[in-house]
Design an enzyme around this catalytic site. Structure first.
Site, PDB file in Angstrom:
ATOM      1  N   GLU A 214      -7.118   2.630  -3.585  1.00 25.40           N
ATOM      2  CA  GLU A 214      -6.312   2.372  -4.423  1.00 25.40           C
ATOM      3  C   GLU A 214      -6.770   0.964  -5.286  1.00 25.40           C
ATOM      4  O   GLU A 214      -7.150   0.716  -6.254  1.00 25.40           O
ATOM      5  CB  GLU A 214      -4.998   2.221  -4.186  1.00 25.40           C
ATOM      6  N   ASP A 292       4.569   8.005  -6.715  1.00 25.06           N
ATOM      7  CA  ASP A 292       4.184   6.679  -6.037  1.00 25.06           C
ATOM      8  C   ASP A 292       5.790   5.948  -5.742  1.00 25.06           C
ATOM      9  O   ASP A 292       6.477   6.264  -4.657  1.00 25.06           O
ATOM     10  CB  ASP A 292       3.505   5.897  -6.289  1.00 25.06           C
TER      11      ASP A 292
END
Ligand code: HPA
Ligand code: ZN
Length: 352
Positions: A214, A292
């Protein structure tokens, strides 16, 4: 925020398309309204630097500098969760919203260490979430699985203790997976090898995944495979810079759980258009599209699908491939997968 709306007709196709979510943190579904309601119910005084109203929260959520800036806020927010019913209410709100978005199967993360360190027992957390999982299935007909995450900013020994305290839940099939989240850098996956080995050896049917790539570079993704025995990766977008890794992901059918609006809100990219989604599609790297921390990042699963469509304009057929890759990468049984794939074909026939 940039405009991520697509036509009403295509939005209804994307809504009806059977979707699976593999990357959503239940604590990240804590909407500001529920946060303040629970703070009141539990007599919690939030710190003075915390936004004082739901409106101020939403304003703050448009200005996260990076992952750590978000996490600092997220750990304060989850401090309003005290009782089993708080965890239940939180998860139930998520399952209701996911169901209305056409998400038929959810594999949801939770962070027990974020609660245990505040004096909340893991039993309180898991019992609330598990009851919501079961009620969501009977109420909405959706299926779900709980994935426990370890906080990577804490030592691996603390992770191992957490796993041991969760053993009864792994044995009873109440928790189905292990994940790794929180500040990615400078905590590479290999630090948690003993935790993953322990779960692999003692509960061989438990699914293994980890956040990687990420903010960390592609070596975080490669090392999660090399050292942790994961079968899939959360985020994984920085795999785009490693050709050999991309081939490995494609050949091994290792799914990446991509979170487009999260990446924009945490300033990983400026716009969804910059994500390597076309590259993954063209290289046959399986990926799913996920929310998320939807209460913080401005959208649930359907908003993320729509955002991707506005930038990549996939055809009905390509969307069915994406949906089926998400089904294949799920940890539900073959019967459920078959059912979900058939539903994708039905929706394709209706819309294409
Ligand atoms: N990344 C890492 N840890 C997290 C996230 C995330 O996006 N959300 C909640 N914990
Ligand atoms: Zn995440």
């Amino acid at each position: 925020m940039a405009n991520y709306e697509c036509s009403e007709k295509f939005t209804s196709f994307l809504q009806e398309l059977p979707k699976c979510e593999h990357h959503v943190h239940l604590e990240g579904t804590l909407e500001p309204a529920l946060l303040f309601q629970l703070a009141k119910r539990n007599n919690i005084t939030l710190p003075s630097h915390f936004p004082p109203t739901p409106e101020a929260c939403n304003e703050r959520y448009n200005n996260f500098a990076d992952l750590q800036d978000f996490l600092d806020h997220y750990y304060i927010g989850m401090g309003v969760l005290i009782k089993e019913d708080d965890f239940y209410d939180l998860a139930m709100e998520y399952f209701k919203k996911a169901s209305s978005d056409g998400c038929l199967h959810s594999e949801v993360f939770f962070d027990p260490q974020g609660h245990v360190e505040r004096g909340i027992s893991i039993d309180t957390v898991v019992k609330g979430f598990d009851r919501a999982c079961k009620d969501a299935t009977s109420k909405f007909g959706t299926t779900n699985k709980l994935i426990m995450c370890l906080l990577r900013h804490l030592p691996s020994a603390a992770g191992l203790e957490t796993i041991k305290s969760a053993s009864p839940y792994y044995e009873q099939g109440i928790i189905h997976g292990l994940g790794l989240d929180s500040s990615e850098k400078p905590f590479p996956p290999e630090l948690f090898k003993e935790c993953y080995d322990h779960v692999n050896e003692n509960f061989p049917n438990v699914g293994l995944t980890a956040h990687a790539g990420e903010e960390g570079d592609s070596s975080y993704v490669a090392n999660a495979f090399n050292h942790l025995n994961v079968t899939r990766i959360d985020h994984g977008i920085n795999s785009q810079h490693d050709e050999e890794l991309l081939n490995k992901l494609a050949d091994g059918r290792h799914m990446l759980s991509v979170c487009p609006l999260s990446n924009v809100k945490l300033q990983v990219v400026k716009d969804v258009a910059e994500l390597p989604i076309q590259l993954f599609f063209d290289k046959n790297v399986p990926f799913s599209i996920n929310s998320d921390d939807p209460a913080y990042f401005g959208g649930y699963i359907l908003d993320n699908y729509v955002a991707v469509h506005t930038r990549f304009g996939f055809s009905h057929e390509q969307w069915c491939t994406i949906a089926k890759n998400g089904i294949d990468g799920s940890w539900c049984d073959e019967d459920r997968k078959k059912q979900l794939r058939e539903k994708v074909d039905e929706v394709y026939k209706k819309h294409a």
